[in-house]
Motif scaffolding. Sequence first.
Motif, PDB file in Angstrom:
ATOM      1  N   TRP A  84      69.574  42.062  65.912  1.00  0.00           N
ATOM      2  CA  TRP A  84      68.196  41.554  65.914  1.00  0.00           C
ATOM      3  C   TRP A  84      67.295  42.448  66.776  1.00  0.00           C
ATOM      4  CZ3 TRP A  84      65.819  38.013  63.021  1.00  0.00           C
ATOM      5  CH2 TRP A  84      64.524  37.639  63.392  1.00  0.00           C
ATOM      6  N   ALA A  85      67.783  42.817  67.954  1.00  0.00           N
ATOM      7  CA  ALA A  85      66.993  43.655  68.853  1.00  0.00           C
ATOM      8  C   ALA A  85      66.716  45.020  68.223  1.00  0.00           C
ATOM      9  CB  ALA A  85      67.710  43.824  70.181  1.00  0.00           C
ATOM     10  N   LYS A  86      67.685  45.587  67.553  1.00  0.00           N
ATOM     11  CA  LYS A  86      67.520  46.928  66.992  1.00  0.00           C
ATOM     12  C   LYS A  86      66.609  46.953  65.767  1.00  0.00           C
ATOM     13  CE  LYS A  86      69.973  50.984  65.465  1.00  0.00           C
ATOM     14  NZ  LYS A  86      71.190  51.732  65.541  1.00  0.00           N
ATOM     15  N   TYR A  87      66.753  45.968  64.879  1.00  0.00           N
ATOM     16  CA  TYR A  87      66.057  46.039  63.595  1.00  0.00           C
ATOM     17  C   TYR A  87      64.825  45.128  63.468  1.00  0.00           C
ATOM     18  CZ  TYR A  87      69.943  48.836  62.013  1.00  0.00           C
ATOM     19  OH  TYR A  87      70.877  49.835  61.871  1.00  0.00           O
ATOM     20  N   ASP A 101      65.820  44.782  74.350  1.00  0.00           N
ATOM     21  CA  ASP A 101      67.237  44.638  74.667  1.00  0.00           C
ATOM     22  C   ASP A 101      67.797  43.371  74.023  1.00  0.00           C
ATOM     23  OD1 ASP A 101      69.492  45.604  75.944  1.00  0.00           O
ATOM     24  OD2 ASP A 101      69.134  44.420  77.755  1.00  0.00           O
ATOM     25  N   ALA A 102      69.070  43.378  73.693  1.00  0.00           N
ATOM     26  CA  ALA A 102      69.711  42.217  73.064  1.00  0.00           C
ATOM     27  C   ALA A 102      69.603  40.972  73.948  1.00  0.00           C
ATOM     28  CB  ALA A 102      71.172  42.516  72.751  1.00  0.00           C
ATOM     29  N   GLU A 103      69.674  41.143  75.271  1.00  0.00           N
ATOM     30  CA  GLU A 103      69.597  40.005  76.188  1.00  0.00           C
ATOM     31  C   GLU A 103      68.248  39.297  76.111  1.00  0.00           C
ATOM     32  OE1 GLU A 103      71.015  42.975  77.245  1.00  0.00           O
ATOM     33  OE2 GLU A 103      73.032  42.153  77.088  1.00  0.00           O
ATOM     34  N   ALA A 104      67.254  39.933  75.529  1.00  0.00           N
ATOM     35  CA  ALA A 104      65.944  39.304  75.371  1.00  0.00           C
ATOM     36  C   ALA A 104      65.907  38.361  74.169  1.00  0.00           C
ATOM     37  CB  ALA A 104      64.867  40.384  75.209  1.00  0.00           C
ATOM     38  N   HIS A 105      66.978  38.345  73.371  1.00  0.00           N
ATOM     39  CA  HIS A 105      67.018  37.531  72.148  1.00  0.00           C
ATOM     40  C   HIS A 105      68.286  36.680  72.051  1.00  0.00           C
ATOM     41  CE1 HIS A 105      63.711  40.079  70.784  1.00  0.00           C
ATOM     42  NE2 HIS A 105      64.448  41.124  71.106  1.00  0.00           N
ATOM     43  N   PRO A 106      68.642  35.927  73.096  1.00  0.00           N
ATOM     44  CA  PRO A 106      69.902  35.176  73.031  1.00  0.00           C
ATOM     45  C   PRO A 106      69.896  34.077  71.970  1.00  0.00           C
ATOM     46  CG  PRO A 106      68.665  34.534  74.976  1.00  0.00           C
ATOM     47  CD  PRO A 106      67.947  35.698  74.356  1.00  0.00           C
ATOM     48  N   ALA A 107      68.829  33.310  71.879  1.00  0.00           N
ATOM     49  CA  ALA A 107      68.789  32.201  70.915  1.00  0.00           C
ATOM     50  C   ALA A 107      68.795  32.723  69.486  1.00  0.00           C
ATOM     51  CB  ALA A 107      67.560  31.326  71.158  1.00  0.00           C
ATOM     52  N   THR A 108      68.014  33.750  69.236  1.00  0.00           N
ATOM     53  CA  THR A 108      67.959  34.316  67.893  1.00  0.00           C
ATOM     54  C   THR A 108      69.303  34.937  67.523  1.00  0.00           C
ATOM     55  OG1 THR A 108      65.619  34.794  68.229  1.00  0.00           O
ATOM     56  CG2 THR A 108      66.693  35.876  66.377  1.00  0.00           C
ATOM     57  N   GLY A 109      69.919  35.614  68.472  1.00  0.00           N
ATOM     58  CA  GLY A 109      71.236  36.204  68.226  1.00  0.00           C
ATOM     59  C   GLY A 109      72.272  35.148  67.882  1.00  0.00           C
ATOM     60  N   SER A 142      86.569  40.838  60.546  1.00  0.00           N
ATOM     61  CA  SER A 142      86.653  41.560  61.807  1.00  0.00           C
ATOM     62  C   SER A 142      86.756  43.068  61.568  1.00  0.00           C
ATOM     63  CB  SER A 142      87.870  41.058  62.588  1.00  0.00           C
ATOM     64  OG  SER A 142      87.951  41.674  63.833  1.00  0.00           O
ATOM     65  N   ALA A 143      87.609  43.456  60.639  1.00  0.00           N
ATOM     66  CA  ALA A 143      87.758  44.880  60.318  1.00  0.00           C
ATOM     67  C   ALA A 143      86.445  45.446  59.773  1.00  0.00           C
ATOM     68  CB  ALA A 143      88.889  45.079  59.309  1.00  0.00           C
ATOM     69  N   PHE A 144      85.751  44.681  58.931  1.00  0.00           N
ATOM     70  CA  PHE A 144      84.456  45.098  58.411  1.00  0.00           C
ATOM     71  C   PHE A 144      83.471  45.326  59.562  1.00  0.00           C
ATOM     72  CE2 PHE A 144      80.189  43.897  56.797  1.00  0.00           C
ATOM     73  CZ  PHE A 144      80.023  44.917  55.868  1.00  0.00           C
ATOM     74  N   GLY A 145      83.504  44.429  60.534  1.00  0.00           N
ATOM     75  CA  GLY A 145      82.618  44.563  61.686  1.00  0.00           C
ATOM     76  C   GLY A 145      82.906  45.806  62.509  1.00  0.00           C
ATOM     77  N   THR A 146      84.188  46.054  62.814  1.00  0.00           N
ATOM     78  CA  THR A 146      84.527  47.195  63.667  1.00  0.00           C
ATOM     79  C   THR A 146      84.465  48.520  62.932  1.00  0.00           C
ATOM     80  OG1 THR A 146      86.891  46.879  63.246  1.00  0.00           O
ATOM     81  CG2 THR A 146      85.969  45.859  65.242  1.00  0.00           C
ATOM     82  N   ARG A 147      84.698  48.508  61.636  1.00  0.00           N
ATOM     83  CA  ARG A 147      84.713  49.770  60.870  1.00  0.00           C
ATOM     84  C   ARG A 147      83.371  50.131  60.240  1.00  0.00           C
ATOM     85  NH1 ARG A 147      88.843  51.662  63.266  1.00  0.00           N
ATOM     86  NH2 ARG A 147      90.797  50.670  62.778  1.00  0.00           N
ATOM     87  N   PHE A 148      82.519  49.132  60.020  1.00  0.00           N
ATOM     88  CA  PHE A 148      81.247  49.411  59.357  1.00  0.00           C
ATOM     89  C   PHE A 148      80.040  49.001  60.197  1.00  0.00           C
ATOM     90  CE2 PHE A 148      77.739  48.059  56.613  1.00  0.00           C
ATOM     91  CZ  PHE A 148      77.419  49.283  56.032  1.00  0.00           C
ATOM     92  N   LEU A 149      79.972  47.706  60.556  1.00  0.00           N
ATOM     93  CA  LEU A 149      78.769  47.204  61.238  1.00  0.00           C
ATOM     94  C   LEU A 149      78.517  47.872  62.583  1.00  0.00           C
ATOM     95  CD1 LEU A 149      78.998  43.399  60.422  1.00  0.00           C
ATOM     96  CD2 LEU A 149      77.569  45.119  59.328  1.00  0.00           C
ATOM     97  N   PHE A 150      79.535  47.903  63.438  1.00  0.00           N
ATOM     98  CA  PHE A 150      79.334  48.500  64.755  1.00  0.00           C
ATOM     99  C   PHE A 150      78.985  49.989  64.672  1.00  0.00           C
ATOM    100  CE2 PHE A 150      81.385  44.700  66.506  1.00  0.00           C
ATOM    101  CZ  PHE A 150      80.575  44.473  67.603  1.00  0.00           C
ATOM    102  N   PRO A 151      79.790  50.802  63.985  1.00  0.00           N
ATOM    103  CA  PRO A 151      79.465  52.233  64.016  1.00  0.00           C
ATOM    104  C   PRO A 151      78.226  52.628  63.207  1.00  0.00           C
ATOM    105  CG  PRO A 151      81.475  51.862  62.745  1.00  0.00           C
ATOM    106  CD  PRO A 151      81.066  50.547  63.331  1.00  0.00           C
ATOM    107  N   PHE A 152      77.985  51.994  62.071  1.00  0.00           N
ATOM    108  CA  PHE A 152      76.909  52.455  61.204  1.00  0.00           C
ATOM    109  C   PHE A 152      75.589  51.708  61.390  1.00  0.00           C
ATOM    110  CE2 PHE A 152      80.795  53.700  58.875  1.00  0.00           C
ATOM    111  CZ  PHE A 152      80.603  55.068  58.930  1.00  0.00           C
ATOM    112  N   LEU A 153      75.644  50.416  61.656  1.00  0.00           N
ATOM    113  CA  LEU A 153      74.401  49.671  61.825  1.00  0.00           C
ATOM    114  C   LEU A 153      73.936  49.605  63.277  1.00  0.00           C
ATOM    115  CD1 LEU A 153      74.739  46.656  59.365  1.00  0.00           C
ATOM    116  CD2 LEU A 153      73.436  48.754  59.068  1.00  0.00           C
ATOM    117  N   LEU A 154      74.878  49.530  64.193  1.00  0.00           N
ATOM    118  CA  LEU A 154      74.513  49.365  65.599  1.00  0.00           C
ATOM    119  C   LEU A 154      74.723  50.627  66.433  1.00  0.00           C
ATOM    120  CD1 LEU A 154      76.033  45.803  66.190  1.00  0.00           C
ATOM    121  CD2 LEU A 154      73.659  46.410  65.655  1.00  0.00           C
ATOM    122  N   ASP A 155      75.306  51.656  65.857  1.00  0.00           N
ATOM    123  CA  ASP A 155      75.609  52.899  66.578  1.00  0.00           C
ATOM    124  C   ASP A 155      76.406  52.611  67.850  1.00  0.00           C
ATOM    125  OD1 ASP A 155      74.234  54.533  64.714  1.00  0.00           O
ATOM    126  OD2 ASP A 155      72.331  54.082  65.721  1.00  0.00           O
TER     127      ASP A 155
END
Length: 175
Positions: A63-66, A71-79, A125-138
């Motif tokens: 949410w913070a990035k896009y 910072d992510a900590e500024a959006h706890p409820a939305t996250g 979980s594998a989708f998150g670690t292999r795709f979301l984290f590296p490609f969407l969140l850097d």
Amino acid sequence: MTVRELDASRRRIDVQRGPTAGSAPGVLRGLLRGVVGGLLATALMTLYRFPVFRALPPTADFWAKYVGGGDAEAHPATGLLLHFLYGATAGGLFGVGISLVDFRSERERRLGVIGLSTAYGLALSAFGTRFLFPFLLDEELEPDEAVIFHVGHVVYGLTLGTWIGFRDRKGEVYE
């Protein structure tokens, strides 16, 4: 017994079973059970994860990035809201998919749903670690963080499968 009598007998059994695998009522029931199960599973996954990981779910980073900026900590409820939305959606998709599977017995259905939902949680979980984290969140998870992330998704899968697998299926008869 004639063919006509045999067909009539089969129709009576089908009426007693209620919604069959893949029928519209069965798919809708699977969707609703999956959404509720996904919400419950997300709550338990988050409760498992938070005291150990001590960070917001990655949806706050997303949410913070896009959308929200900063910072992510500024959006706890939305996250958290986005995290529960994703969990409910994933649960609904699983519920629809599992409603299309025709199990031979109640025991097979319960164990099968729990096994498949655990594999589903690990796949998410594998989708998150292999795709979301590296490609969407850097980002890349540290090894300890990755373990907590994967175990949290196992908790999600087990909870989702138990919720769906042990819901009352009134009127169904397994032969």
